[in-house]
Design a protein around this motif. Structure first.
Motif, PDB file in Angstrom:
ATOM      1  N   LYS A  77       0.834  -1.190   0.000  1.00 23.60           N
ATOM      2  CA  LYS A  77       0.000   0.000   0.000  1.00 23.60           C
ATOM      3  C   LYS A  77       0.871   1.244   0.000  1.00 23.60           C
ATOM      4  O   LYS A  77       1.402   1.646   1.029  1.00 23.60           O
ATOM      5  N   ALA A  78       1.021   1.832  -1.177  1.00 23.00           N
ATOM      6  CA  ALA A  78       1.839   3.039  -1.282  1.00 23.00           C
ATOM      7  C   ALA A  78       1.094   4.215  -0.666  1.00 23.00           C
ATOM      8  O   ALA A  78       1.693   5.084  -0.040  1.00 23.00           O
ATOM      9  N   LEU A  79      -0.217   4.259  -0.858  1.00 23.05           N
ATOM     10  CA  LEU A  79      -1.050   5.272  -0.221  1.00 23.05           C
ATOM     11  C   LEU A  79      -2.182   4.540   0.482  1.00 23.05           C
ATOM     12  O   LEU A  79      -2.793   3.632  -0.080  1.00 23.05           O
ATOM     13  N   ASN A  80      -2.457   4.932   1.716  1.00 22.16           N
ATOM     14  CA  ASN A  80      -3.423   4.189   2.496  1.00 22.16           C
ATOM     15  C   ASN A  80      -4.413   5.153   3.131  1.00 22.16           C
ATOM     16  O   ASN A  80      -4.144   5.735   4.171  1.00 22.16           O
ATOM     17  N   ASN A  81      -5.548   5.360   2.441  1.00 23.77           N
ATOM     18  CA  ASN A  81      -6.593   6.238   2.949  1.00 23.77           C
ATOM     19  C   ASN A  81      -6.026   7.582   3.392  1.00 23.77           C
ATOM     20  O   ASN A  81      -6.205   8.002   4.534  1.00 23.77           O
ATOM     21  N   LEU A  82      -5.353   8.241   2.457  1.00 26.16           N
ATOM     22  CA  LEU A  82      -4.655   9.477   2.795  1.00 26.16           C
ATOM     23  C   LEU A  82      -5.586  10.681   2.638  1.00 26.16           C
ATOM     24  O   LEU A  82      -6.286  10.803   1.642  1.00 26.16           O
ATOM     25  N   ASN A  83      -5.614  11.538   3.630  1.00 21.29           N
ATOM     26  CA  ASN A  83      -6.397  12.770   3.563  1.00 21.29           C
ATOM     27  C   ASN A  83      -5.466  13.953   3.743  1.00 21.29           C
ATOM     28  O   ASN A  83      -4.639  13.954   4.643  1.00 21.29           O
ATOM     29  N   LEU A  84      -5.630  14.941   2.850  1.00 19.59           N
ATOM     30  CA  LEU A  84      -4.760  16.107   2.935  1.00 19.59           C
ATOM     31  C   LEU A  84      -5.517  17.307   2.391  1.00 19.59           C
ATOM     32  O   LEU A  84      -6.150  17.227   1.342  1.00 19.59           O
ATOM     33  N   TYR A  85      -5.496  18.402   3.132  1.00 17.29           N
ATOM     34  CA  TYR A  85      -6.130  19.636   2.655  1.00 17.29           C
ATOM     35  C   TYR A  85      -5.089  20.724   2.660  1.00 17.29           C
ATOM     36  O   TYR A  85      -4.392  20.919   3.651  1.00 17.29           O
ATOM     37  N   ILE A  86      -4.989  21.422   1.522  1.00 20.63           N
ATOM     38  CA  ILE A  86      -4.000  22.495   1.436  1.00 20.63           C
ATOM     39  C   ILE A  86      -4.748  23.807   1.258  1.00 20.63           C
ATOM     40  O   ILE A  86      -5.601  23.943   0.382  1.00 20.63           O
ATOM     41  N   LYS A  87      -4.383  24.795   2.085  1.00 21.09           N
ATOM     42  CA  LYS A  87      -5.010  26.107   1.997  1.00 21.09           C
ATOM     43  C   LYS A  87      -4.432  26.880   0.836  1.00 21.09           C
ATOM     44  O   LYS A  87      -3.279  26.695   0.473  1.00 21.09           O
ATOM     45  N   ASP A  88      -5.260  27.773   0.275  1.00 19.29           N
ATOM     46  CA  ASP A  88      -4.791  28.626  -0.816  1.00 19.29           C
ATOM     47  C   ASP A  88      -3.700  29.547  -0.294  1.00 19.29           C
ATOM     48  O   ASP A  88      -3.873  30.218   0.725  1.00 19.29           O
ATOM     49  N   GLY A  89      -2.562  29.566  -0.981  1.00 19.31           N
ATOM     50  CA  GLY A  89      -1.483  30.461  -0.594  1.00 19.31           C
ATOM     51  C   GLY A  89      -0.584  29.931   0.500  1.00 19.31           C
ATOM     52  O   GLY A  89       0.275  30.643   1.007  1.00 19.31           O
ATOM     53  N   GLU A  90      -0.765  28.691   0.833  1.00 22.40           N
ATOM     54  CA  GLU A  90       0.008  28.114   1.926  1.00 22.40           C
ATOM     55  C   GLU A  90       1.358  27.595   1.437  1.00 22.40           C
ATOM     56  O   GLU A  90       1.534  27.296   0.260  1.00 22.40           O
ATOM     57  N   LEU A  91       2.312  27.480   2.354  1.00 25.93           N
ATOM     58  CA  LEU A  91       3.555  26.776   2.057  1.00 25.93           C
ATOM     59  C   LEU A  91       3.606  25.563   2.971  1.00 25.93           C
ATOM     60  O   LEU A  91       3.700  25.702   4.194  1.00 25.93           O
ATOM     61  N   ARG A  92       3.478  24.404   2.392  1.00 25.00           N
ATOM     62  CA  ARG A  92       3.353  23.189   3.199  1.00 25.00           C
ATOM     63  C   ARG A  92       4.533  22.282   2.927  1.00 25.00           C
ATOM     64  O   ARG A  92       4.932  22.091   1.782  1.00 25.00           O
ATOM     65  N   CYS A  93       5.093  21.728   3.982  1.00 25.24           N
ATOM     66  CA  CYS A  93       6.174  20.770   3.789  1.00 25.24           C
ATOM     67  C   CYS A  93       5.671  19.368   4.068  1.00 25.24           C
ATOM     68  O   CYS A  93       4.942  19.142   5.032  1.00 25.24           O
ATOM     69  N   LEU A  94       6.058  18.445   3.205  1.00 18.99           N
ATOM     70  CA  LEU A  94       5.746  17.036   3.436  1.00 18.99           C
ATOM     71  C   LEU A  94       7.038  16.350   3.811  1.00 18.99           C
ATOM     72  O   LEU A  94       8.027  16.455   3.087  1.00 18.99           O
ATOM     73  N   ILE A  95       7.023  15.673   4.936  1.00 22.40           N
ATOM     74  CA  ILE A  95       8.214  14.902   5.270  1.00 22.40           C
ATOM     75  C   ILE A  95       7.799  13.465   5.540  1.00 22.40           C
ATOM     76  O   ILE A  95       6.607  13.156   5.660  1.00 22.40           O
ATOM     77  N   GLY A  96       8.760  12.608   5.636  1.00 28.40           N
ATOM     78  CA  GLY A  96       8.469  11.195   5.851  1.00 28.40           C
ATOM     79  C   GLY A  96       9.619  10.361   5.351  1.00 28.40           C
ATOM     80  O   GLY A  96      10.400  10.804   4.514  1.00 28.40           O
ATOM     81  N   ALA A  97       9.715   9.133   5.880  1.00 24.23           N
ATOM     82  CA  ALA A  97      10.810   8.257   5.490  1.00 24.23           C
ATOM     83  C   ALA A  97      10.646   7.839   4.035  1.00 24.23           C
ATOM     84  O   ALA A  97       9.615   8.092   3.415  1.00 24.23           O
ATOM     85  N   ASN A  98      11.678   7.199   3.494  1.00 30.21           N
ATOM     86  CA  ASN A  98      11.567   6.672   2.136  1.00 30.21           C
ATOM     87  C   ASN A  98      10.423   5.675   2.071  1.00 30.21           C
ATOM     88  O   ASN A  98      10.257   4.859   2.960  1.00 30.21           O
ATOM     89  N   GLY A  99       9.629   5.762   1.016  1.00 30.53           N
ATOM     90  CA  GLY A  99       8.520   4.826   0.861  1.00 30.53           C
ATOM     91  C   GLY A  99       7.290   5.233   1.641  1.00 30.53           C
ATOM     92  O   GLY A  99       6.329   4.479   1.731  1.00 30.53           O
ATOM     93  N   ALA A 100       7.296   6.457   2.200  1.00 28.09           N
ATOM     94  CA  ALA A 100       6.132   6.895   2.961  1.00 28.09           C
ATOM     95  C   ALA A 100       4.999   7.332   2.038  1.00 28.09           C
ATOM     96  O   ALA A 100       3.874   7.505   2.481  1.00 28.09           O
ATOM     97  N   GLY A 101       5.306   7.540   0.758  1.00 25.37           N
ATOM     98  CA  GLY A 101       4.258   7.889  -0.206  1.00 25.37           C
ATOM     99  C   GLY A 101       4.275   9.330  -0.660  1.00 25.37           C
ATOM    100  O   GLY A 101       3.325   9.786  -1.289  1.00 25.37           O
TER     101      GLY A 101
END
Lengths: 305, 382
Positions: free
Chosen positions: A48-72
């Motif tokens: 399962k590369a992605l497992n019921n993933l929920n993500l909301y990004i606000k307009d104009g936001e700067l968002r960082c995604l972190i996670g180990a290798n293979g986190a998706g």
């Protein structure tokens, strides 16, 4: 006359043949959200590369995604940009664009730009041409075949140029300044250093006037100074544009991020400010690891604004 | 409309690719040599030292057709990275289009003297003309078909292949299979294209005797002129924004796609354009050599084209033309001396070019220039 008007009213194209109307390029950002990712699931041969993933990004936001290798992280970007089909879930750009039913090209035309993990530029062409290819313009075959070349050192001001061309030229020149490649404008992109290629790729996203930028590891292979400049650039972009950055360099993430999302095994593990994330026990266990344990942790939390 | 005007007007020989700056002198040279050869054949007495025999004229015309074919392959291989090992198929289809017209022109002068049916159909005891031979007695329609059929095949093939994102060696193998399948089917008598023997024994084109010197010289000149026109148009297309997108697709297709270009459409149209050029080359080839048969579909022919382009220098257009002319001249000479060794020589040539001249002969010129500049700089420095 009245009859004609009535007839026109009766035959309004948007009512009778709505599919004939040109698609609305506007992005409905009511609720201040620009990207809705809900229940995204994707498995490769049982993994399962992605497992019921929920993500909301606000307009104009700067968002960082972190996670180990293979986190998706990269898989998520692949799904958003149309490269990979997901098994279930939904991805909406604004409230009105379902990204899952579009291909890469139309997603890009909507205004979602992407920088790859490995810098990918058109190596056989000049920096200027690279930027010109990325410009926001009609990208169908015939219009491109008959469109006017913007530059060419030799043809400079001989021919009268349209207003549009002038503004495009100005846009490229400005971007060249921003990414610090003005001196190399007519150098082949293949001759640039690794860091310069990264910058060129970011520059291509800038001239394409993308509303949402997905940036995969922007500072990999950059010197400290270049990293600093990249941080400045990305923070200055936020507000007008929405930026999602995937990065392993924690120092860099700390420097730019307001909100950080941690992915783990294809799902969101935690979300919050850098300080909250670093204090999160689960995150420390699965990602930040043992070397960034408590005593050091406190110091860093204290240092963060 | 404005775009089209700009497209035609903006003729910059030196724009875009660096090879562009050689295009103008090359075109002049090609035209000058062609006109000189034609004039020498027509106006000089046979015993003059500068006389060019009609045999040579026909041979040169054949080379120019090959050059046009090489141009077609260079457009897709050199600029878009699509290695087609089946371009001989489009060439042969164009050739068959012209061949069918020439067959219908024979009329009742064939061996069996049938007013409508070509000899091979009478021989097969056919009573009526098959539907696809209808209308081929009109020159305009036959030429339209000679361009349309290769174009349509390229469109269908390209659309299926590029949409499914088949690239690289898989695509090359598919093109090879395409031409091989056509080879096998054109061998069959039931196909209605003369089977193994193909179409031959042509008498005249548009009422002009094909054996006459004047017809041969005219065909040669038309070939030279069309080659120049196609070279210039291709140069123009590839140095436009469209050409830049094509090169971008060659170097980083995913990147181009994420910039919003529908790369498969660009590739399909370039493939069609290239196939049409190959069709034109085939249509010009047949009246000059006097025969078209299924061996033109043979995969080896298509591989030879690739070698011409590699020798001349791919991605330069004039390199492809130069390569085709030189290799074919060498072939004519070589097969006269050592007929069996030609394929070995060709293979060796390909290996040598790949190893030592990755940019081909055109690349050699700039390599030498570069070296020369270095040497001079050193001398100035010392």
């Amino acid at each position: 006359m009245i009859k004609l008007d009535t007839a026109r009213q009766l035959l309004r194209r948007d009512r009778i043949w709505p599919f004939l109307m040109p698609e609305q390029p506007t992005i409905d950002v009511g609720n201040q959200m620009i990207l809705y990712v809900e229940g995204l699931t994707l498995s490769f041969d049982g993994f399962k590369a992605l497992n019921n993933l929920n993500l909301y990004i606000k307009d104009g936001e700067l968002r960082c995604l972190i996670g180990a290798n293979g986190a998706g992280k990269t898989t998520l970007m692949d799904v958003i940009t149309g490269k990979t089909q997901c098994d279930s879930g939904s991805v909406f750009f604004g409230q009105n664009h379902n990204l899952l039913e579009k291909d890469e090209a139309s997603i890009a035309q909507l205004g979602i730009g992407r920088k790859f993990q490995k810098p990918t530029v058109f190596e056989a062409q000049t920096v200027y041409d690279n930027l010109m290819l990325a410009l926001k313009q009609d990208k169908r075959v015939l219009p491109v075949l008959f469109s006017q070349l913007i530059h060419s050192e030799k043809v400079k001001s001989k021919k009268a140029k349209s207003k549009k061309t002038k503004s495009q030229k100005a846009c490229i020149d400005e971007t060249l300044q921003t990414i610090g490649l003005a001196e190399h404008a007519f150098a082949q992109a293949g001759t640039l250093s690794h860091g310069q290629k990264q910058w060129l790729e970011i520059g291509m996203l800038l001239v394409s006037d993308s509303r949402l930028l997905l940036i995969d590891e922007p500072v990999a292979g950059m010197t400290a100074e270049e990293t600093e400049r990249t941080a400045e650039l990305l923070t200055s972009l936020a507000g007008e544009r929405t930026v999602i950055v995937v990065e392993h360099d924690m120092e860099f993430v700390r420097r730019i991020a307001n909100t950080v999302t941690v992915l783990h095994q294809g799902a969101v593990l935690a979300e919050g400010t850098m300080a909250q994330i670093q204090a999160n026990q689960e995150v420390i266990e699965v990602y930040l690891g043992k070397e960034e344990q408590k005593p050091e942790q406190d110091k860093q939390v204290g240092a963060a604004p | 409309m404005k775009g089209i005007i700009h497209f035609v007007r903006g003729y910059g020989f030196s724009q875009g690719h660096e090879a562009g700056k050689y295009t103008f002198p090359f075109v002049l040279l090609l035209l000058a040599v062609s006109v000189f050869a034609a004039a020498a054949n027509t106006f000089l007495p046979v015993d003059s030292a500068l006389y060019v025999s009609t045999y040579t004229i026909t041979l040169l015309g054949k080379y120019l057709c090959y050059a046009m074919l090489a141009l077609a392959v260079d457009i897709i291989w050199g600029y878009c990275g699509i290695l087609s090992l089946g371009h001989g198929a489009f060439f042969a289809l164009g050739g068959y289009g012209m061949g069918m017209y020439l067959m219908r022109q024979i009329g009742d002068r064939g061996v069996y003297g049938h007013p409508v049916l070509p000899d091979f159909m009478v021989f097969l005891d056919w009573q009526t003309l098959p539907w696809f031979w209808q209308g081929m007695d009109h020159f305009g329609f036959a030429m339209l078909m000679a361009l349309f059929v290769p174009g349509l095949l390229a469109f269908v093939f390209g659309w299926l292949a590029f949409r499914s994102r088949v690239t690289g060696v898989y695509l090359s193998i598919m093109t090879q299979a395409l031409t091989y399948a056509l080879l096998l089917s054109f061998f069959r008598n039931e196909m209605g294209f003369g089977g193994n023997n193909g179409l031959t024994d042509f008498k005249e084109i548009l009422g002009f005797d094909l054996q006459a010197d004047s017809t041969r010289v005219s065909l040669f000149l038309i070939t030279a002129l069309l080659l120049v026109v196609l070279l210039l148009v291709s140069q123009r297309i590839l140095s436009s924004q469209f050409g830049k997108v094509i090169v971008a697709i060659r170097d980083a297709e995913p990147r181009a796609r994420f910039l919003g270009y529908r790369t498969e459409r660009y590739k399909v149209w370039l493939f069609v354009y290239s196939a049409v050029i190959a069709g034109i080359a085939g249509a010009l080839y047949v009246p000059q050599v006097g025969i078209i048969n299924p061996s033109e579909f043979s995969p080896i022919n298509s591989i030879e084209i690739v070698i011409w382009v590699a020798v001349g220098g791919r991605g330069t257009l004039i390199g492809a033309i130069l390569g085709a002319l030189l290799v074919n001249y060498a072939k004519t000479r070589f097969t006269a001396i050592l007929p069996d060794a030609w394929l070995f020589a060709l293979g060796a040539l390909f290996v040598l070019v790949t190893l030592y001249l990755p940019q081909g002969l055109i690349g050699l010129v700039s390599q030498i220039k570069h070296k020369w500049q270095q040497v001079r700089r050193k001398e100035v420095g010392a």
